[in-house]
Enzyme design. Structure first.
Site, PDB file in Angstrom:
ATOM      1  N   PHE A 248       8.176 -10.422 -13.148  1.00 58.32           N
ATOM      2  CA  PHE A 248       7.714 -10.572 -14.535  1.00 58.32           C
ATOM      3  C   PHE A 248       7.183  -9.245 -15.081  1.00 58.32           C
ATOM      4  CE2 PHE A 248       3.600 -11.929 -16.773  1.00 58.32           C
ATOM      5  CZ  PHE A 248       4.174 -11.921 -18.039  1.00 58.32           C
TER       6      PHE A 248
ATOM      7  N   TYR B 225      -3.755 -13.364  -0.553  1.00 60.24           N
ATOM      8  CA  TYR B 225      -3.502 -12.507  -1.721  1.00 60.24           C
ATOM      9  C   TYR B 225      -4.707 -11.584  -1.948  1.00 60.24           C
ATOM     10  CZ  TYR B 225      -2.060 -11.435  -6.559  1.00 60.24           C
ATOM     11  OH  TYR B 225      -1.671 -10.820  -7.734  1.00 60.24           O
TER      12      TYR B 225
ATOM     13  N   TYR C 255      -5.541   7.257   1.056  1.00 57.98           N
ATOM     14  CA  TYR C 255      -4.525   8.294   0.823  1.00 57.98           C
ATOM     15  C   TYR C 255      -5.020   9.329  -0.182  1.00 57.98           C
ATOM     16  CZ  TYR C 255      -0.585   6.828   3.673  1.00 57.98           C
ATOM     17  OH  TYR C 255       0.228   6.571   4.740  1.00 57.98           O
TER      18      TYR C 255
END
Ligand code: UDP
Length: 313
Positions: free
Chosen positions: A11, A145, A159
């Site tokens: 989406f 999730y 990172y």
């Protein structure tokens, strides 16, 4: 720019492909069609600046040539989907994030991670600013999730700190609009399809829980700014529409907009369903000059029109 978008057939991902192509960039899309669909990007085939690979980002990713920007948007996002695919969801937002970050490091590309308001869990602070740490159940059904997104945020920042990668994080609040899947399970497509088919609208609980709904065009504008503005290394932005609605009021509004004769039926509330959610968007307003422009009625009317055409086809 040469841009890699994971979840390109989803989406939000497909709307991002449209936007980056419209701005003249080259887009490489990846998707394994777990919850995305080729229909969402069918109109892009034949565009010489668009390349697509059916690919699962939990595998090692290699892309030849330079990359300027990576947007990691792959991940089942509807509670129904991620609870049906709990382990894969955790892999997409752990291994998938690791692989895309590694690729960004290799290519010295800027990196945008699609996080979520779900990292705030069932919030004790309202509205939620970026500085709020959240209230998440680490072992509940939604944790696959929430915790994967939290892990991905931590990895993205690692990172940034260890390799000085230019990362940005967007925390996306409930977004709706054309190209949501009909049987996606989320509240807006559920209610619209139920209303258009004359079926009862399924309100979970008593419908007093709240959400704040952002139309896809507004969200894409926010993400685009986060991705292309300079000097945002390591920044996190809430992106959402701060207009807050009770789920029962959303149901009534959708019945009205569709002109449906559907009734409203009350069903059991899912476990750990957050009671309220509303973004504090002061930071996005100040730094990006961004705020949503499309109100719920206008956005829902556009979405209903799209679902009507879809159901008729
Ligand atoms: N919901 C509902 N009926 C439905 C689907 C969802 O009442 O058919 C409620 C759900 O319990 C939640 C809210 O709508 O309180 C938003 O749910 P959704 O699945 O869209 O996304 P979430 O914000 O929970 O991730």
């Amino acid at each position: 720019m040469r841009v890699l978008i994971t979840g390109a057939a989803g989406f939000i991902g497909s709307h991002l492909c449209d936007r980056f192509l419209k701005e003249g960039h080259e887009v490489i899309g990846l998707d394994n069609f777990l919850t995305g669909t080729p229909e969402n990007i069918a109109h892009l085939f034949g565009n010489p600046r668009f390349t697509f690979y059916k690919y699962d980002v939990t595998n090692f990713i290699y892309v030849a040539g330079k990359l300027d920007l990576i947007l990691h948007f792959a991940c089942p996002a509807s509670p129904v989907d991620y609870m049906n695919h709990p382990i894969h969801t955790m892999k997409v937002d752990s291994l998938g994030t690791l692989h895309t970050l590694g690729l960004a490091k290799e290519k010295s590309a800027r990196y945008v991670f699609a996080s979520t308001s779900e990292i705030y869990g069932n919030p004790e602070v309202h509205p939620q600013p970026e500085t709020y740490w959240g209230n998440v159940n680490p072992i509940g059904p939604r944790s696959v999730y929430d915790e994967a997104k939290r892990f991905s945020e931590a990895l993205t920042m690692a990172y940034c700190r260890e390799h000085d990668l230019d990362v940005r994080i967007v925390r996306i609040f409930n977004t709706y609009g054309p190209r949501m899947r009909m049987n996606d399970g989320r509240v807006v497509p559920n209610f619209i399809c139920q209303a258009l088919e004359g079926k009862p609208l399924t309100v979970y609980g008593d419908g007093t829980q709240t959400r704040s709904f952002c139309f896809i065009e507004d969200l894409v504008e926010g993400i685009y700014r986060v991705a292309v503005y300079e000097n945002l290394k390591g920044e996190v932005f809430n992106l959402g529409n701060p207009q807050e609605y009770k789920i029962l009021d959303l149901a009534k509004l959708i019945v009205e907009i569709t002109g449906s004769s559907s009734e409203i039926t009350f069903m059991e509330r899912p476990q750990d369903d957050p009671d309220r959610r509303k973004p504090d968007i002061k930071k996005a307003k100040k730094i990006l000059g961004w705020e949503p422009k499309i109100g719920i009625r206008e956005g829902l009317e556009k979405t209903v029109k799209w679902f009507r055409e879809k159901l008729a086809s």
